[in-house]
Design a protein around this motif. Structure first.
Motif, mmCIF file in Angstrom:
data_model
loop_
_atom_site.group_PDB
_atom_site.id
_atom_site.type_symbol
_atom_site.label_atom_id
_atom_site.label_comp_id
_atom_site.label_asym_id
_atom_site.label_seq_id
_atom_site.Cartn_x
_atom_site.Cartn_y
_atom_site.Cartn_z
ATOM 1 N N LYS A 11 0.870 -1.179 0.000
ATOM 2 C CA LYS A 11 0.000 0.000 0.000
ATOM 3 C C LYS A 11 0.899 1.218 0.000
ATOM 4 C CE LYS A 11 -4.036 -1.831 2.516
ATOM 5 N NZ LYS A 11 -3.656 -3.242 2.689
ATOM 6 N N CYS A 12 0.650 2.155 -0.934
ATOM 7 C CA CYS A 12 1.492 3.348 -0.954
ATOM 8 C C CYS A 12 0.659 4.592 -1.226
ATOM 9 C CB CYS A 12 2.637 3.216 -1.950
ATOM 10 S SG CYS A 12 2.179 2.788 -3.614
ATOM 11 N N VAL A 13 1.012 5.654 -0.489
ATOM 12 C CA VAL A 13 0.304 6.928 -0.563
ATOM 13 C C VAL A 13 1.327 8.018 -0.850
ATOM 14 C CG1 VAL A 13 -1.282 8.490 0.599
ATOM 15 C CG2 VAL A 13 -1.313 6.046 1.157
ATOM 16 N N PRO A 14 1.561 8.357 -2.124
ATOM 17 C CA PRO A 14 2.500 9.438 -2.435
ATOM 18 C C PRO A 14 1.937 10.792 -2.008
ATOM 19 C CG PRO A 14 2.008 8.081 -4.371
ATOM 20 C CD PRO A 14 0.991 7.768 -3.330
ATOM 21 N N LEU A 15 2.848 11.693 -1.680
ATOM 22 C CA LEU A 15 2.471 13.050 -1.284
ATOM 23 C C LEU A 15 2.398 13.919 -2.528
ATOM 24 C CD1 LEU A 15 1.973 15.255 0.869
ATOM 25 C CD2 LEU A 15 4.446 15.498 1.047
ATOM 26 N N GLY A 16 1.420 13.710 -3.389
ATOM 27 C CA GLY A 16 1.247 14.591 -4.536
ATOM 28 C C GLY A 16 2.445 14.609 -5.461
ATOM 29 N N GLY A 17 2.232 14.531 -6.748
ATOM 30 C CA GLY A 17 3.327 14.586 -7.703
ATOM 31 C C GLY A 17 4.066 13.276 -7.857
ATOM 32 N N GLY A 18 3.778 12.311 -6.969
ATOM 33 C CA GLY A 18 4.416 11.010 -7.086
ATOM 34 C C GLY A 18 3.625 10.119 -8.021
ATOM 35 N N GLY A 19 3.962 8.881 -8.033
ATOM 36 C CA GLY A 19 3.266 7.972 -8.920
ATOM 37 C C GLY A 19 3.531 6.545 -8.545
ATOM 38 N N TYR A 20 3.256 5.646 -9.499
ATOM 39 C CA TYR A 20 3.314 4.228 -9.198
ATOM 40 C C TYR A 20 4.707 3.635 -9.402
ATOM 41 C CZ TYR A 20 2.259 -0.777 -9.544
ATOM 42 O OH TYR A 20 2.254 -2.139 -9.399
ATOM 43 N N THR A 21 5.125 3.479 -10.653
ATOM 44 C CA THR A 21 6.378 2.758 -10.844
ATOM 45 C C THR A 21 7.114 3.218 -12.092
ATOM 46 O OG1 THR A 21 7.365 0.539 -10.955
ATOM 47 C CG2 THR A 21 5.347 0.872 -12.200
ATOM 48 N N GLY A 22 8.404 2.982 -12.063
ATOM 49 C CA GLY A 22 9.256 3.152 -13.219
ATOM 50 C C GLY A 22 10.262 2.021 -13.222
ATOM 51 N N ALA B 53 -8.500 10.901 -1.681
ATOM 52 C CA ALA B 53 -9.531 11.566 -0.878
ATOM 53 C C ALA B 53 -10.355 10.564 -0.081
ATOM 54 C CB ALA B 53 -10.443 12.396 -1.775
ATOM 55 N N ASP B 54 -10.314 9.309 -0.481
ATOM 56 C CA ASP B 54 -11.079 8.287 0.227
ATOM 57 C C ASP B 54 -10.305 7.675 1.391
ATOM 58 O OD1 ASP B 54 -13.179 8.613 -1.569
ATOM 59 O OD2 ASP B 54 -12.366 7.118 -2.958
ATOM 60 N N VAL B 55 -9.109 8.200 1.652
ATOM 61 C CA VAL B 55 -8.261 7.647 2.707
ATOM 62 C C VAL B 55 -8.161 8.641 3.858
ATOM 63 C CG1 VAL B 55 -5.949 6.806 3.268
ATOM 64 C CG2 VAL B 55 -6.926 6.353 1.032
ATOM 65 N N THR B 56 -8.217 8.154 5.067
ATOM 66 C CA THR B 56 -8.083 8.999 6.245
ATOM 67 C C THR B 56 -6.735 8.754 6.919
ATOM 68 O OG1 THR B 56 -9.012 7.366 7.751
ATOM 69 C CG2 THR B 56 -10.568 8.847 6.614
ATOM 70 N N VAL B 57 -6.384 9.677 7.813
ATOM 71 C CA VAL B 57 -5.197 9.478 8.637
ATOM 72 C C VAL B 57 -5.293 8.160 9.395
ATOM 73 C CG1 VAL B 57 -3.956 10.358 10.656
ATOM 74 C CG2 VAL B 57 -4.680 11.937 8.855
ATOM 75 N N GLU B 58 -6.486 7.907 9.940
ATOM 76 C CA GLU B 58 -6.678 6.665 10.698
ATOM 77 C C GLU B 58 -6.443 5.437 9.831
ATOM 78 O OE1 GLU B 58 -8.659 9.219 10.702
ATOM 79 O OE2 GLU B 58 -8.974 9.877 12.778
ATOM 80 N N ASP B 59 -6.833 5.518 8.545
ATOM 81 C CA ASP B 59 -6.609 4.388 7.652
ATOM 82 C C ASP B 59 -5.117 4.073 7.530
ATOM 83 O OD1 ASP B 59 -9.311 4.035 7.058
ATOM 84 O OD2 ASP B 59 -9.230 5.417 5.348
ATOM 85 N N ILE B 60 -4.342 5.091 7.216
ATOM 86 C CA ILE B 60 -2.919 4.869 6.960
ATOM 87 C C ILE B 60 -2.212 4.389 8.226
ATOM 88 C CG2 ILE B 60 -0.758 5.932 6.227
ATOM 89 C CD1 ILE B 60 -2.376 7.868 4.552
ATOM 90 N N VAL B 61 -2.465 5.063 9.333
ATOM 91 C CA VAL B 61 -1.828 4.649 10.582
ATOM 92 C C VAL B 61 -2.307 3.256 10.974
ATOM 93 C CG1 VAL B 61 -1.586 5.204 13.029
ATOM 94 C CG2 VAL B 61 -1.427 7.016 11.317
ATOM 95 N N GLY B 62 -3.566 2.949 10.692
ATOM 96 C CA GLY B 62 -4.073 1.609 10.959
ATOM 97 C C GLY B 62 -3.377 0.553 10.126
ATOM 98 N N TRP B 63 -3.108 0.871 8.843
ATOM 99 C CA TRP B 63 -2.347 -0.074 8.019
ATOM 100 C C TRP B 63 -0.951 -0.300 8.607
ATOM 101 C CZ3 TRP B 63 -3.429 3.134 2.981
ATOM 102 C CH2 TRP B 63 -4.771 2.981 2.630
ATOM 103 N N GLY B 64 -0.336 0.808 9.054
ATOM 104 C CA GLY B 64 0.976 0.678 9.679
ATOM 105 C C GLY B 64 0.928 -0.208 10.910
#
Length: 798
Positions: free
Chosen positions: A718-729, A781-792
């Motif tokens: 699971k990855c959440v880039p901070l804007g301007g990022g992307g998937y893979t190269g 936009a469908d992800v919350t802080v709680e979601d990401i920290v919960g995944w961690g």
């Protein structure tokens, strides 16, 4: 709680404890989880310094530390003692008595044991235990000399400047030098050598690159490197066995790092032994060229305003401390001015030092100069005149210090090593234990000790440490506190088996906290290729330690580093506050290492690149039992770690040139530029089941061509880039990395454009059917802080 982001370009990340563009809600949730994780991986460890370093109160408004934060494991029951010791003199005698009578436990009464020479332990001391007689009051074993009863005189024209002439017997005890000056009542406090530019705190910086008060790169003119004729080098290259696990580097079919290559002599004359991968004529990797450093510097009053007052006597031991450009390493160099008398001119030629780091460059980066009497003009500076025996200090009057006696006990670190455990190759010093003791007062070694590059990574260092181990088996350091040593903390050198460092704290370290550096069968020629004699550390275990405040002097530095080391396990440690990479593997060697369940943050506070973890593998070795005729390696595991890649960190896991056979799984990796990184011949780099949050580049930054059968893998993350990022190269000429089942969360306006090598994801998958099954691109936009920290939380407590 919605994920609040200010979308910024990739270049904006870095430069502080909290990256720009990250919401306080997310940052504080990460910090709170880190604090909770610290308590879970090392129960009973005092967490007050961890809480402070996470800035939970300052940034997140958490209540100040309470008693629970400072709780430690209950003191052990008093030991059963065979020999009782109560002075430094009786310590040596006590060890001798234990050896003579086949006793095993030497108990030290509370107090400070000042050694005039290192405590030497050998195979004759096997099964010895040195411990505290009173577990609640651990003794201190020190390599420092105290300065008591000095008569101080204040300078009549310079308030706050005091001087004292040291008596001859004291100077003899100091071996004629005052390389450092510690305040004995405080574990963290040092005075620093007189320097320019002045600084309030030369040892720890809070604002990284801009916080260490140096003359900026490009201001001074550096003299060109010394030239070495080609016949001054001897080049070494193995022919077989060779590695064949990378895609060709050039049209002629040459692959990355197939052979052992080295150069001897020439510009490697600064090393002992004079050999390095970087002195060869076949270097590969990012920015590769043959080793060189500037030969001097042109000085001018435009940037050294006191230069006109410098005298030859006052500056004869000047130390120029310079970052290599890009802050990969720092050099400390001594030298001399041309001519005679005090008409110094502006040309300073280097004659010593310059051997920190293996990469070199033609000029220096940001720098300062120290150990110059005419620069003694700022609080907490000192200078020792070796000719007259006069020690001078500049007091901090603004802090109410008006006389040196108010500083309390002053100590000078003298011994480079305090405890030396050394056996023989065929007669190891076995099962020796240091338990519940404090080791302190070791001297800096960045100029006095021989240096050498340990392998094909970027490092050069010295085989020194406050605790030094060689030819040992089963040595254990338990509940040991190594603090305020000016060189390395623990050096595991050469042949060692199953060294254990556990439940200890290493802090306020001048160099690296723990360094593990093996030996090959010989130093020169093809003997440097073979490690079949087993002269290397095998089976290090470093667990449940707090390692912090490192690299005060030596900036190419880590909490733990290893070179020519096999099958180490680094687990359940809490590591924070360092200038460079947190954990470093300088080569591949045999592999089989495990980095597990560690909390690592606040790395790269003073440098760019790297991060909580960094590795290279540019140079193969033949090792016992390894695959591919001995030049292969077993897979390394990086699992269950919580890494915060703040400050100038590039990635949380930074696998540099040639790194391969990494299985990075189940980690919570926060901040940095990319998720997976593989470059300059990297291969067999697997990232699975990780959570990456708030980075600015690619989830999978696979920047090198892959050989079929040795592809990198990025699956189930699971990855959440901070804007301007992307998937893979990935590299365009080789095999496609193994991809699938990833979840990528990007802003809505990027859903249709995020993709692979600049191709929108839908178009790329249509053209590469079945290559990346199960991967989904979602709206962040469908992800919350709680979601990401919960995944961690899920991956860390799995």
């Amino acid at each position: 709680m919605r994920l609040l982001l200010a979308l910024l370009p990739a270049a904006a990340l870095g430069g502080g404890s909290t990256p720009p563009g990250v919401s306080p809600e997310f940052d504080c949730a990460v910090r709170s989880l880190a604090y909770e994780f610290a308590g879970s991986i090392s129960p009973g460890t005092s967490l007050d310094t961890v809480r402070e370093a996470l800035e939970l109160s300052a940034l997140c408004g958490a209540p100040p530390p309470g008693p629970a934060d400072s709780e430690r494991r209950p003191a052990a029951a008093p030991p059963s003692c065979d020999v009782h010791v109560n002075s430094a003199q009786s310590l040596k005698a006590g060890v001798a008595a234990a050896r003579a009578h086949d006793s095993h436990t030497v108990c030290l009464a509370p107090g400070t044991y000042r050694l005039s020479e290192p405590l030497l332990l050998s195979a004759k001391d096997s099964s010895l235990r040195i411990t505290a007689a009173d577990p609640a009051n651990p003794p201190t074993i020190s390599g420092a000399v105290s300065l008591n009863g000095l008569t101080w005189t204040e300078d009549s024209s310079t308030p706050s400047l005091f001087s004292a002439t040291l008596p001859a017997p004291l100077i003899e005890d100091l071996q004629g030098r005052v390389p450092g000056l510690h305040l004995g009542d405080t574990a963290s406090s040092r005075l620093h050598l007189a320097r320019y530019p002045n600084t309030e705190n030369p040892f720890i910086t809070d604002d990284a690159v801009d916080g260490d008060n140096r003359i900026k790169e490009g201001v001074a003119t550096w003299l060109p490197p010394k030239q070495f004729p080609e016949d001054s080098f001897t080049y070494v290259r193995s022919s077989s066995p060779a590695r064949a696990d990378t895609f060709p580097d050039d049209p002629d079919g040459n692959v990355w790092y197939p052979d052992y290559v080295a150069g001897e002599g020439g510009s490697c004359e600064v090393y002992d032994p004079p050999v390095s991968y970087w002195c060869s004529n076949a270097t590969q990797g990012g920015g590769a060229f043959q080793y060189k450093t500037p030969s001097g510097i042109e000085l001018d009053e435009s940037f050294l305003p006191n230069l006109g007052r410098w005298t030859r006597e006052g500056s004869k031991n000047a130390i120029f401390n310079a970052w290599r450009p890009y802050r990969w390493e720092n050099w400390m160099m001594t030298g001399e001015f041309a001519g005679e008398g005090d008409e110094l001119g502006g040309t300073f030629t280097f004659t010593g030092g310059g051997h920190r780091g293996a990469r070199g460059e033609e000029s220096g980066g940001d720098w300062f100069v120290e150990n110059v009497y005419e620069e003694l003009d700022s609080p907490d500076e000192f200078f020792f005149d070796e000719g007259t025996g006069v020690l001078s200090v500049f007091l901090n009057a603004s802090a109410g210090i008006t006389h040196p006696d108010q500083l309390g006990l002053l100590e000078v670190p003298v011994l480079e090593t305090v405890i030396n455990v050394t056996g023989e190759v065929d007669g190891l010093a076995a099962n020796i234990t240091l338990d519940n003791v404090v080791i302190t007062g070791a001297a800096a070694t960045f100029l006095t000790a021989p240096h050498a590059p340990p392998s094909g990574g970027d490092w050069s260092l010295e085989r020194r440490g406050a605790i030094y181990l060689e030819n040992t088996a089963g040595v254990a350091l338990r509940n040991v506190r190594v603090n305020r040593v000016d060189g390395h903390g623990v050096m595991i050198s050469g042949k060692n088996r199953d060294v254990l460092v556990e439940d200890s704290e290493l802090s306020w370290i001048g160099g690296t906290a723990i360094a593990s550096w093996g030996r090959t069968d010989g130093e020169l020629g093809l003997d440097g290729f073979s490690a079949l004699k087993g002269l290397f550390p095998d089976g290090n275990v470093v667990r449940r330690n707090v390692i912090r405040e490192v690299g005060h002097f030596e900036k190419q530095n880590s909490f733990y580093m290893q070179a020519k080391t096999a099958r180490s396990t680094i687990s359940n440690n809490i590591m924070f506050n360092g200038p460079r990479a947190g954990v470093n593997y300088n080569d591949g060697f045999t592999g089989g290492d495990v980095l597990e369940a560690n909390l690592i943050f606040n790395a790269c506070r003073e440098s760019g690149d790297h991060g909580p973890f960094n590795s290279w593998d540019r140079q193969p070795y033949v090792t016992p039992g390894s695959p591919d005729d001995g030049v292969g390696m077993d897979w390394r595991q990086i699992r269950g770690n919580f890494m915060i890649a703040n400050y100038q960190s590039q990635e949380a896991v930074d696998n540099d040139d040639g790194s391969g056979y990494y299985n990075t799984t189940g980690n919570f990796l926060v901040y940095g530029e990319n998720g997976l990184k593989s470059d300059f011949g990297g291969h067999d780099n697997y990232h699975t089941g990780n959570v990456y949050a708030m980075f600015t580049g690619l989830c999978n930054a696979d920047g090198t061509n892959q050989l079929e059968g040795h592809e990198d893998k990025f699956q189930g993350n699971k990855c959440v880039p901070l804007g301007g990022g992307g998937y893979t190269g990935y590299g365009g000429d080789g095999a496609v990395p193994i991809l699938g089942d990833n979840e990528v969360y990007v802003p809505a306006d990027q859903l249709d454009v995020v993709g692979v090598n600049g191709v929108p994801y839908a178009d790329w998958t249509a053209a590469n059917e079945g290559v990346d099954e199960g991967t989904k691109i979602y709206d962040v936009a469908d992800v919350t802080v709680e979601d990401i920290v919960g995944w961690g939380r899920e991956v860390l407590w799995a």
